[in-house]
Every structure is written in C-alpha cells, then in structure tokens.
Design a protein around this motif. Structure first.
Motif, PDB file in Angstrom:
ATOM      1  N   TYR A 151       0.828  -1.212   0.000  1.00  0.00           N
ATOM      2  CA  TYR A 151       0.000   0.000   0.000  1.00  0.00           C
ATOM      3  C   TYR A 151       0.858   1.255   0.000  1.00  0.00           C
ATOM      4  N   ASN A 152       1.967   1.222   0.757  1.00  0.00           N
ATOM      5  CA  ASN A 152       2.906   2.344   0.729  1.00  0.00           C
ATOM      6  C   ASN A 152       3.443   2.544  -0.688  1.00  0.00           C
ATOM      7  N   TYR A 153       3.753   1.444  -1.338  1.00  0.00           N
ATOM      8  CA  TYR A 153       4.290   1.478  -2.698  1.00  0.00           C
ATOM      9  C   TYR A 153       3.299   2.113  -3.670  1.00  0.00           C
ATOM     10  N   THR A 154       2.064   1.614  -3.661  1.00  0.00           N
ATOM     11  CA  THR A 154       1.087   2.119  -4.635  1.00  0.00           C
ATOM     12  C   THR A 154       0.712   3.574  -4.363  1.00  0.00           C
ATOM     13  N   LEU A 155       0.514   3.929  -3.087  1.00  0.00           N
ATOM     14  CA  LEU A 155       0.114   5.301  -2.774  1.00  0.00           C
ATOM     15  C   LEU A 155       1.240   6.283  -3.054  1.00  0.00           C
ATOM     16  N   MET A 156       2.474   5.880  -2.782  1.00  0.00           N
ATOM     17  CA  MET A 156       3.607   6.762  -3.052  1.00  0.00           C
ATOM     18  C   MET A 156       3.734   7.014  -4.556  1.00  0.00           C
ATOM     19  N   PHE A 157       3.488   5.977  -5.357  1.00  0.00           N
ATOM     20  CA  PHE A 157       3.531   6.167  -6.809  1.00  0.00           C
ATOM     21  C   PHE A 157       2.439   7.131  -7.255  1.00  0.00           C
ATOM     22  N   ILE A 158       1.234   6.938  -6.731  1.00  0.00           N
ATOM     23  CA  ILE A 158       0.117   7.823  -7.085  1.00  0.00           C
ATOM     24  C   ILE A 158       0.450   9.272  -6.739  1.00  0.00           C
ATOM     25  N   CYS A 160       3.441  10.578  -6.433  1.00  0.00           N
ATOM     26  CA  CYS A 160       4.525  11.051  -7.309  1.00  0.00           C
ATOM     27  C   CYS A 160       3.964  11.521  -8.648  1.00  0.00           C
ATOM     28  N   VAL A 161       3.020  10.756  -9.191  1.00  0.00           N
ATOM     29  CA  VAL A 161       2.395  11.148 -10.455  1.00  0.00           C
ATOM     30  C   VAL A 161       1.559  12.417 -10.261  1.00  0.00           C
ATOM     31  N   SER A 162       0.861  12.497  -9.135  1.00  0.00           N
ATOM     32  CA  SER A 162       0.050  13.687  -8.837  1.00  0.00           C
ATOM     33  C   SER A 162       0.924  14.938  -8.773  1.00  0.00           C
ATOM     34  N   GLY A 166       0.872  18.741 -10.678  1.00  0.00           N
ATOM     35  CA  GLY A 166       0.637  19.915  -9.846  1.00  0.00           C
ATOM     36  C   GLY A 166      -0.433  19.716  -8.792  1.00  0.00           C
ATOM     37  N   LYS A 167      -0.706  18.450  -8.443  1.00  0.00           N
ATOM     38  CA  LYS A 167      -1.732  18.151  -7.437  1.00  0.00           C
ATOM     39  C   LYS A 167      -1.070  17.806  -6.111  1.00  0.00           C
ATOM     40  N   ARG A 168      -1.797  18.036  -5.025  1.00  0.00           N
ATOM     41  CA  ARG A 168      -1.238  17.762  -3.697  1.00  0.00           C
ATOM     42  C   ARG A 168      -1.273  16.262  -3.396  1.00  0.00           C
ATOM     43  N   ALA A 169      -0.404  15.857  -2.493  1.00  0.00           N
ATOM     44  CA  ALA A 169      -0.335  14.457  -2.087  1.00  0.00           C
ATOM     45  C   ALA A 169      -1.518  14.111  -1.187  1.00  0.00           C
ATOM     46  N   LEU A 170      -1.972  12.866  -1.276  1.00  0.00           N
ATOM     47  CA  LEU A 170      -3.045  12.368  -0.418  1.00  0.00           C
ATOM     48  C   LEU A 170      -2.442  11.496   0.680  1.00  0.00           C
ATOM     49  N   SER A 171      -2.959  11.635   1.890  1.00  0.00           N
ATOM     50  CA  SER A 171      -2.512  10.773   2.978  1.00  0.00           C
ATOM     51  C   SER A 171      -3.138   9.401   2.800  1.00  0.00           C
ATOM     52  N   LYS A 172      -2.594   8.410   3.508  1.00  0.00           N
ATOM     53  CA  LYS A 172      -3.142   7.062   3.429  1.00  0.00           C
ATOM     54  C   LYS A 172      -4.608   7.052   3.874  1.00  0.00           C
ATOM     55  N   ASP A 173      -4.913   7.786   4.939  1.00  0.00           N
ATOM     56  CA  ASP A 173      -6.297   7.832   5.439  1.00  0.00           C
ATOM     57  C   ASP A 173      -7.236   8.462   4.423  1.00  0.00           C
ATOM     58  N   GLU A 174      -6.782   9.560   3.792  1.00  0.00           N
ATOM     59  CA  GLU A 174      -7.618  10.244   2.795  1.00  0.00           C
ATOM     60  C   GLU A 174      -7.928   9.328   1.620  1.00  0.00           C
ATOM     61  N   PHE A 175      -6.899   8.701   1.082  1.00  0.00           N
ATOM     62  CA  PHE A 175      -7.079   7.855  -0.092  1.00  0.00           C
ATOM     63  C   PHE A 175      -7.960   6.647   0.238  1.00  0.00           C
ATOM     64  N   THR A 176      -7.708   6.059   1.416  1.00  0.00           N
ATOM     65  CA  THR A 176      -8.482   4.895   1.827  1.00  0.00           C
ATOM     66  C   THR A 176      -9.957   5.238   1.991  1.00  0.00           C
TER      67      THR A 176
END
Length: 221
Positions: A151-158, A160-162, A166-176
C-alpha cells in the motif's frame, strides 16, 4: 466469472436473483401475463479484470486468500498499479513483481482520464523508473507489514504522479476513505448477495422504498 445479479420488486419485497422466476418466491403468484411492480434491474458488478484496466490502482485478496476471493473485511488485501498494457506492478517481500496474470478479479480505481494522452504515454516509464528506486530494493530496505508494504508502494507512486500534475499528495487515510473503502464495502455487499443467491436461489428483503412511498430507479443496493 460472476453471474449477473438482478433485482425486482413484488409483495413489498426486494428480490435478488440470477434470473427472474416464473412465479414470485414470496407469495407464489405466477408472473405469466402479470406486470412486476418494478422491472428487473441489473446490479453493477464491482469486480474488474485488472489486466484489462490500464493505468489503475488495483485491490485484490492476497495469495493466501485468493481461493476465497472475498472482500469481507477479514481477509488480507494486496494492492498494485497496472501499466497501460495491463501488467500489474506490486510490491511484495521479494521486491517489485510484474504480474501478467493473477489479477483477473479485483477492484479497480482508474487513475488517468482517457483524454490525458501525455500522462498515458509516460505512465509505463514513470512506473518502471519508480519501481527500480533503491527504496523498493529488498537488499536496501526490507518489506514491512506495517510501514513498508504494497500500500505504501502504490500510494507513493500515485502521489509522485500527482506531483507531476501539480496536485497535492493524499494521505493514506484520505485515499483509503475516499476511494478504497467505498469500493470494498460495495464488493462485500455484492459477494454476500451472490453467496445467498447461490445457496438459496433468492435473497429477499423488505422494500424500504415501498414502505416510505418513495421511488428509486437507479438500481442501487
């Protein structure tokens, strides 16, 4: 392959089944020449073939739970990212795997809009470069169930692409909470429906819409 689940109403009941019977399973009245209270509605299947879901975030049971193929809240889940060609990159105890099969029944969250041509063109390159980073090399850093996992791997990739968009990063809780949990709940409910219908031919519940006098034609459960 999941069968299509249908829902129709009769006797102030919502009746779920794989096919509409000749008579009502609740009251026994024949449907021949009679109109149903509501036309049968097909319930959308929440599962997708991850290898046919390009540029997506995928959730599936872990290898240990693939026989049950369940999303019941008690099974461990595994996540991955698909390439534009449907190869699924996922992080495991042995490092990053590139799966050409095994994700045929999973939950899929598209990450790229169809008209985002530039991102689609670079998607596979981004994913490959990200996956070869030192932090995913098990010699340098070991897999950890809590802090360094799929999950760390997939969310970190998402994220990085964001960042490239120019989009802000999402926390694990937000994305979940926003993307993953709603789909898992839907999948769990759908799996329960299929299990009940397989065992009893029908799944029958009181129709809340009939009790309240409301109407709803969207077919949602």
């Amino acid at each position: 392959m999941d069968k299509s689940v249908l829902r129709f109403s009769h006797c102030n009941k919502d009746i779920f089944c794989f096919f509409v019977p000749e008579e009502c399973p609740e009251c026994g009245i024949s449907f021949s020449g009679r109109r149903l209270e509501e036309a049968p509605v097909s319930i959308p299947n929440p599962f997708s073939n991850g290898h046919k879901s390009p540029c997506s975030f995928l959730v599936a049971p872990t290898d240990e739970n693939k026989l049950s193929r369940d999303f019941d809240g008690g099974s461990d889940l595994h996540t991955g990212i698909s390439t534009s060609k449907g190869v699924v990159f996922n992080y495991t105890k042995t490092g990053v795997c590139r799966d050409h099969q095994g994700w045929e029944r999973c939950l899929s969250i598209p990450l790229v809009q169809p008209d985002m041509y530039n991102l689609i063109d670079q998607w596979d390159q981004y994913l490959d470069k990200f996956s070869t980073a030192q932090m995913w090399d098990t010699v340098w850093k070991s897999f950890n169930e809590e802090t360094h996992n799929c999950y760390n791997y997939t969310l970190m990739f998402i994220n990085c692409v964001s960042a490239t968009q120019g989009k802000r990063a999402l926390s694990k809780d937000e994305f979940t909470k926003s993307f993953v949990l709603p789909r898992i709940k839907r999948a769990s409910k759908y799996s329960t429906l299929c299990r009940e219908i397989s065992q009893n031919h029908f799944y029958i519940v009181d129709s809340p819409l009939k009790e309240s006098g409301e109407t709803d034609g969207d077919g949602k459960t």
